[in-house]
Write a protein that holds these residues in place. Structure first.
Motif, PDB file in Angstrom:
ATOM      1  N   ASN A 115      12.976  -3.995 -17.446  1.00 37.17           N
ATOM      2  CA  ASN A 115      13.576  -3.165 -16.412  1.00 37.17           C
ATOM      3  C   ASN A 115      12.771  -1.900 -16.144  1.00 37.17           C
ATOM      4  O   ASN A 115      12.112  -1.364 -17.036  1.00 37.17           O
ATOM      5  CB  ASN A 115      14.995  -2.767 -16.824  1.00 37.17           C
ATOM      6  CG  ASN A 115      15.899  -3.965 -17.062  1.00 37.17           C
ATOM      7  OD1 ASN A 115      15.944  -4.883 -16.254  1.00 37.17           O
ATOM      8  ND2 ASN A 115      16.617  -3.968 -18.176  1.00 37.17           N
ATOM      9  N   GLY A 116      12.861  -1.414 -14.926  1.00 30.39           N
ATOM     10  CA  GLY A 116      12.234  -0.161 -14.523  1.00 30.39           C
ATOM     11  C   GLY A 116      12.641   0.151 -13.096  1.00 30.39           C
ATOM     12  O   GLY A 116      12.584  -0.721 -12.220  1.00 30.39           O
ATOM     13  N   GLU A 117      13.053   1.364 -12.877  1.00 26.11           N
ATOM     14  CA  GLU A 117      13.580   1.740 -11.560  1.00 26.11           C
ATOM     15  C   GLU A 117      12.497   1.751 -10.477  1.00 26.11           C
ATOM     16  O   GLU A 117      11.299   1.763 -10.757  1.00 26.11           O
ATOM     17  CB  GLU A 117      14.242   3.124 -11.625  1.00 26.11           C
ATOM     18  CG  GLU A 117      15.753   3.061 -11.786  1.00 26.11           C
ATOM     19  CD  GLU A 117      16.448   2.581 -10.509  1.00 26.11           C
ATOM     20  OE1 GLU A 117      15.780   2.081  -9.592  1.00 26.11           O
ATOM     21  OE2 GLU A 117      17.674   2.699 -10.438  1.00 26.11           O
ATOM     22  N   VAL A 118      12.951   1.755  -9.235  1.00 27.39           N
ATOM     23  CA  VAL A 118      12.077   1.932  -8.077  1.00 27.39           C
ATOM     24  C   VAL A 118      12.481   3.186  -7.299  1.00 27.39           C
ATOM     25  O   VAL A 118      11.788   3.593  -6.373  1.00 27.39           O
ATOM     26  CB  VAL A 118      12.121   0.704  -7.151  1.00 27.39           C
ATOM     27  CG1 VAL A 118      11.528  -0.502  -7.851  1.00 27.39           C
ATOM     28  CG2 VAL A 118      13.545   0.408  -6.695  1.00 27.39           C
ATOM     29  N   ARG A 119      13.623   3.759  -7.671  1.00 29.19           N
ATOM     30  CA  ARG A 119      14.077   5.025  -7.105  1.00 29.19           C
ATOM     31  C   ARG A 119      14.093   6.053  -8.229  1.00 29.19           C
ATOM     32  O   ARG A 119      14.448   5.737  -9.365  1.00 29.19           O
ATOM     33  CB  ARG A 119      15.475   4.877  -6.513  1.00 29.19           C
ATOM     34  CG  ARG A 119      15.568   3.859  -5.374  1.00 29.19           C
ATOM     35  CD  ARG A 119      17.021   3.513  -5.078  1.00 29.19           C
ATOM     36  NE  ARG A 119      17.141   2.570  -3.978  1.00 29.19           N
ATOM     37  CZ  ARG A 119      18.249   1.882  -3.713  1.00 29.19           C
ATOM     38  NH1 ARG A 119      19.326   2.052  -4.479  1.00 29.19           N
ATOM     39  NH2 ARG A 119      18.289   1.049  -2.700  1.00 29.19           N
ATOM     40  N   LEU A 120      13.728   7.280  -7.914  1.00 27.09           N
ATOM     41  CA  LEU A 120      13.631   8.302  -8.943  1.00 27.09           C
ATOM     42  C   LEU A 120      14.956   8.476  -9.671  1.00 27.09           C
ATOM     43  O   LEU A 120      16.024   8.557  -9.049  1.00 27.09           O
ATOM     44  CB  LEU A 120      13.220   9.638  -8.323  1.00 27.09           C
ATOM     45  CG  LEU A 120      11.869   9.667  -7.592  1.00 27.09           C
ATOM     46  CD1 LEU A 120      11.561  11.075  -7.130  1.00 27.09           C
ATOM     47  CD2 LEU A 120      10.750   9.144  -8.483  1.00 27.09           C
ATOM     48  N   ILE A 121      14.895   8.521 -11.000  1.00 28.77           N
ATOM     49  CA  ILE A 121      16.059   8.809 -11.821  1.00 28.77           C
ATOM     50  C   ILE A 121      16.165  10.329 -11.932  1.00 28.77           C
ATOM     51  O   ILE A 121      15.298  10.978 -12.517  1.00 28.77           O
ATOM     52  CB  ILE A 121      15.939   8.166 -13.207  1.00 28.77           C
ATOM     53  CG1 ILE A 121      15.834   6.637 -13.052  1.00 28.77           C
ATOM     54  CG2 ILE A 121      17.128   8.539 -14.094  1.00 28.77           C
ATOM     55  CD1 ILE A 121      15.573   5.908 -14.344  1.00 28.77           C
ATOM     56  N   GLU A 122      17.203  10.893 -11.351  1.00 31.27           N
ATOM     57  CA  GLU A 122      17.280  12.335 -11.171  1.00 31.27           C
ATOM     58  C   GLU A 122      17.209  13.086 -12.501  1.00 31.27           C
ATOM     59  O   GLU A 122      16.536  14.116 -12.604  1.00 31.27           O
ATOM     60  CB  GLU A 122      18.579  12.690 -10.433  1.00 31.27           C
ATOM     61  CG  GLU A 122      18.622  14.113  -9.908  1.00 31.27           C
ATOM     62  CD  GLU A 122      17.508  14.436  -8.920  1.00 31.27           C
ATOM     63  OE1 GLU A 122      17.031  15.585  -8.926  1.00 31.27           O
ATOM     64  OE2 GLU A 122      17.102  13.523  -8.164  1.00 31.27           O
ATOM     65  N   GLU A 123      17.867  12.582 -13.544  1.00 22.75           N
ATOM     66  CA  GLU A 123      17.836  13.262 -14.829  1.00 22.75           C
ATOM     67  C   GLU A 123      16.421  13.328 -15.387  1.00 22.75           C
ATOM     68  O   GLU A 123      15.995  14.343 -15.950  1.00 22.75           O
ATOM     69  CB  GLU A 123      18.756  12.555 -15.828  1.00 22.75           C
ATOM     70  CG  GLU A 123      20.227  12.586 -15.458  1.00 22.75           C
ATOM     71  CD  GLU A 123      20.593  11.503 -14.457  1.00 22.75           C
ATOM     72  OE1 GLU A 123      19.676  10.778 -13.987  1.00 22.75           O
ATOM     73  OE2 GLU A 123      21.793  11.398 -14.120  1.00 22.75           O
ATOM     74  N   GLN A 124      15.667  12.236 -15.235  1.00 22.62           N
ATOM     75  CA  GLN A 124      14.289  12.216 -15.719  1.00 22.62           C
ATOM     76  C   GLN A 124      13.396  13.122 -14.878  1.00 22.62           C
ATOM     77  O   GLN A 124      12.506  13.791 -15.397  1.00 22.62           O
ATOM     78  CB  GLN A 124      13.751  10.789 -15.720  1.00 22.62           C
ATOM     79  CG  GLN A 124      14.461   9.874 -16.710  1.00 22.62           C
ATOM     80  CD  GLN A 124      13.883   8.465 -16.704  1.00 22.62           C
ATOM     81  OE1 GLN A 124      12.842   8.195 -16.110  1.00 22.62           O
ATOM     82  NE2 GLN A 124      14.576   7.548 -17.379  1.00 22.62           N
ATOM     83  N   ALA A 125      13.637  13.156 -13.570  1.00 22.52           N
ATOM     84  CA  ALA A 125      12.847  14.023 -12.692  1.00 22.52           C
ATOM     85  C   ALA A 125      13.061  15.493 -13.056  1.00 22.52           C
ATOM     86  O   ALA A 125      12.101  16.280 -13.114  1.00 22.52           O
ATOM     87  CB  ALA A 125      13.218  13.775 -11.234  1.00 22.52           C
ATOM     88  N   ARG A 126      14.309  15.871 -13.316  1.00 23.58           N
ATOM     89  CA  ARG A 126      14.592  17.260 -13.693  1.00 23.58           C
ATOM     90  C   ARG A 126      13.959  17.623 -15.025  1.00 23.58           C
ATOM     91  O   ARG A 126      13.578  18.774 -15.257  1.00 23.58           O
ATOM     92  CB  ARG A 126      16.103  17.489 -13.760  1.00 23.58           C
ATOM     93  CG  ARG A 126      16.794  17.548 -12.404  1.00 23.58           C
ATOM     94  CD  ARG A 126      18.183  18.164 -12.506  1.00 23.58           C
ATOM     95  NE  ARG A 126      19.047  17.395 -13.379  1.00 23.58           N
ATOM     96  CZ  ARG A 126      19.882  16.451 -12.953  1.00 23.58           C
ATOM     97  NH1 ARG A 126      19.937  16.168 -11.651  1.00 23.58           N
ATOM     98  NH2 ARG A 126      20.653  15.789 -13.794  1.00 23.58           N
ATOM     99  N   ALA A 127      13.814  16.606 -15.902  1.00 19.96           N
ATOM    100  CA  ALA A 127      13.210  16.852 -17.221  1.00 19.96           C
ATOM    101  C   ALA A 127      11.694  16.846 -17.174  1.00 19.96           C
ATOM    102  O   ALA A 127      11.042  17.054 -18.200  1.00 19.96           O
ATOM    103  CB  ALA A 127      13.705  15.803 -18.211  1.00 19.96           C
ATOM    104  N   GLY A 128      11.110  16.608 -15.997  1.00 18.92           N
ATOM    105  CA  GLY A 128       9.664  16.635 -15.858  1.00 18.92           C
ATOM    106  C   GLY A 128       8.960  15.372 -16.307  1.00 18.92           C
ATOM    107  O   GLY A 128       7.754  15.389 -16.558  1.00 18.92           O
ATOM    108  N   VAL A 129       9.691  14.248 -16.410  1.00 19.58           N
ATOM    109  CA  VAL A 129       9.085  12.982 -16.816  1.00 19.58           C
ATOM    110  C   VAL A 129       8.122  12.500 -15.732  1.00 19.58           C
ATOM    111  O   VAL A 129       8.462  12.493 -14.543  1.00 19.58           O
ATOM    112  CB  VAL A 129      10.170  11.918 -17.061  1.00 19.58           C
ATOM    113  CG1 VAL A 129       9.549  10.554 -17.339  1.00 19.58           C
ATOM    114  CG2 VAL A 129      11.071  12.342 -18.217  1.00 19.58           C
TER     115      VAL A 129
END
Length: 593
Positions: free
Chosen positions: A414-428
């Motif tokens: 599995n792996g998303e194609v839309r940004l995961i907001e929690e990960q984006a906020r964490a700078g991933v």
């Protein structure tokens, strides 16, 4: 080969390796199960082995590879789509080698330049069996020696011997020109794309070898995805207003291609005359299986964000698209889904291949049961696969009997194609990370699956894409190689399957010295008092990947191998009796009864 005693275990799979620095430990129930009761995840499921089912052994075995997607901040759609992997025996030494596909810089100004682009990597399997029976699995990078010193923005790969010379060839799909690589039989490959006439162009994803006209030569199906190029690029935004990748519906779907093998190193494009190009579809996955039981291979294509295609073989060189008529175009609610990876396998042990497809987060994966004669019904909820798959975006998938109990299980990467907001906020970097899933077939009267979460390997969060399945250390159970977008490849070594009995087969055709895998052959195992076991000799399915063509039957605690029947691609059938348990057998056409 006999199963290893748990009291005297020399198998390296059962020796814990160093914990991956990317590992995430799952303590107790996963969050999705707390929120969604009945999701089927149980850390200590009935019948579960006390050991983790898999462990990541990529680093310790030398399978070191990191995919580069070339992201530049422009959010070009191809950045988050690739890429796949092939498991195949390129040097005919009886061991599965690994080809991992690479991306590279992406933009209208970039041109393929081998001196600065990252490249695909071919790893030779140097498995050694020690005198005490211990297996030492090592990989050696032989990319340069094999002549694979070229650069592509690659997507998928299909392995198959298209000229029946006894050596496995490769077809690599790309954003742009595809490649057909002829295996020279001396450890090297030659690019024969132009003379063969299969370069395509556009944006290709998965591909599959299939003898659709039953003339003894492998033909080629190529999935074409979207009508996309840099001039048509658009920028989209997430719900939170961040820049994000556009979905497939932003662009027009493409039309897939079918090439007929003429037998002289050349192919004829029959996409139009066969009917394959009569419908467009954003094709990401394909399987080639006899779904209606008439002895001729049909083509099921998973289309992203639109109805699937089921091309039924008319036995005259043409196909009719009948997915809607036969119940596998849409889900049970009549909705088209983001279809990605696909499996065709006999999960219900009734002698017919069912279909399983991975989808976008919130949509759930879909299981279509084959009701007979190529008609299907969506029974996802009935077999407990609805709720546990909804929180994930699935790509590569495979049917494997990971514990060799005789029932086919399901693995999804599995792996998303839309940004995961929690990960984006964490700078991933590339915040699309999710974990893999393994679903254990409970083997009851009603088909049901239960998610297994034991071990770090299934809890690593990556941007999963391709997955290929095969017995890399030849110990009688299925291992998995997973590719990750803009991340490392993972080698998931099976730790439990070798504790049960098994029967392995390589089904081949052709004269000695030129024997090749009989892709499309069907092996069935009949034992007194036991349900029929049915397996396909195939490398297709999953997502943009190519798997081990060998057939593996898990026998559980039994040692009876009963009657083994093989239906060859041309419809003729042979049988063998009394095959030795816990070993691989090469069954050549014409050598059975």
């Amino acid at each position: 080969m006999t199963p290893t005693s748990p009291c005297h275990d020399t198998n390296p799979k059962r020796q814990r390796g160093p914990r991956s620095r990317f590992g995430l430990v799952c303590a107790g129930w996963c969050l999705s199960c707390l929120l969604l009761p009945g999701c089927g995840h149980a850390p200590d499921s009935p019948g579960a082995d006390s050991l983790p089912a898999f462990r990541d052994a990529a680093e310790e075995t030398g399978l070191i590879f990191h995919h580069v997607n070339g992201m530049s901040g422009q959010y070009y759609l191809p950045e988050m789509v690739g890429a796949g992997v092939a498991l195949f025996d390129y040097n005919n030494d009886g061991k599965l080698d690994v080809l991992l596909l690479q991306g590279g810089p992406l933009g209208p100004e970039h041109k393929p330049d081998p001196s600065r682009w990252p490249r695909h990597r071919l790893f030779r399997n140097d498995l050694e069996v020690q005198p005490d029976g211990r297996r030492v699995l090592r990989f050696t990078d032989v990319t340069e020696a094999a002549g694979l010193n070229f650069a592509d923005y690659a997507m998928g790969v299909a392995a198959g011997d298209f000229d029946n010379d006894g050596w496995v060839d490769l077809y690599i799909t790309c954003l742009g020109r595809n490649r057909l690589l002829h295996n020279n039989g001396n450890g090297t490959f030659t690019d024969v794309t132009e003379t063969a006439g299969v370069g395509c162009g556009g944006w290709s994803t998965s591909a599959a070898w299939v003898d659709f006209d039953r003339d003894g030569l492998l033909d080629l199906f190529v999935c074409q995805y979207l009508d996309w190029d840099f001039n048509k690029h658009q920028l989209c935004h997430s719900i939170a207003g961040r820049k994000d990748y556009c979905g497939p519906k932003t662009f027009q779907p493409a039309r897939s291609r079918l090439f007929r093998n003429l037998g002289n190193g050349r192919f004829q494009d029959v996409s139009l005359s066969s009917g394959i190009q009569s419908k467009a579809g954003a094709a990401l996955g394909v399987v080639c299986a006899d779904l209606d039981g008439d002895g001729w291979p049909d083509l099921f294509v998973a289309n992203d964000g639109m109805a699937n295609h089921l091309w039924m073989n008319q036995r005259d060189g043409t196909f009719r698209e009948q997915a809607l008529l036969r119940g596998c175009a849409l889900n049970a609610n009549g909705e088209a889904e983001a279809n990605m990876g696909v499996i065709a396998a006999d999960f219900s042990r009734d002698g017919r291949d069912d279909l399983f497809i991975t989808h976008l987060k919130t949509e759930h994966a879909t299981y279509y049961r084959n009701l007979g004669k190529g008609n299907f019904a969506d029974e996802t909820a009935r077999c407990d696969l609805d709720t546990p798959t909804r929180p994930f975006t699935g790509f590569g998938a495979g049917a494997l009997d990971y514990d060799n109990d005789g029932f086919l299980d399901i693995f999804c990467t599995n792996g998303e194609v839309r940004l995961i907001e929690e990960q984006a906020r964490a700078g991933v970097v590339l915040p699309l990370r999710q974990r893999c899933q393994l679903f254990h077939n409970l083997g009851g009267r009603r088909l049901r699956f239960q998610e297994m979460r034991r071990g770090d390997a299934l809890n690593i969060e990556d941007v999963g894409r391709g997955a290929a399945f095969g017995d890399l250390d030849n110990d009688g159970d299925i291992d998995i190689v997973v590719t990750n977008n803009n991340g490392p490849a993972r080698l998931l070594l099976n730790q439990v399957g070798q504790n049960k009995h098994w029967l392995g087969l390589r089904l081949v055709d052709g004269p000695p010295g030129r024997r090749h895998d009989a892709l499309g052959a069907i092996a069935t195992l009949e034992r007194a008092g036991q349900p029929l076991l049915r397996r396909r000799c195939a490398t297709d399915g999953s997502y943009c990947s190519s798997s081990d063509p060998r057939v593996l039957f898990g026998l559980g605690d039994a040692t009876d191998t009963g009657v083994l029947r093989v239906q060859w691609p041309d419809g003729k059938t042979e049988e063998w009796r009394g095959l030795a348990v816990d070993r691989y057998h090469e069954l050549a056409r014409g050598s059975g009864k």
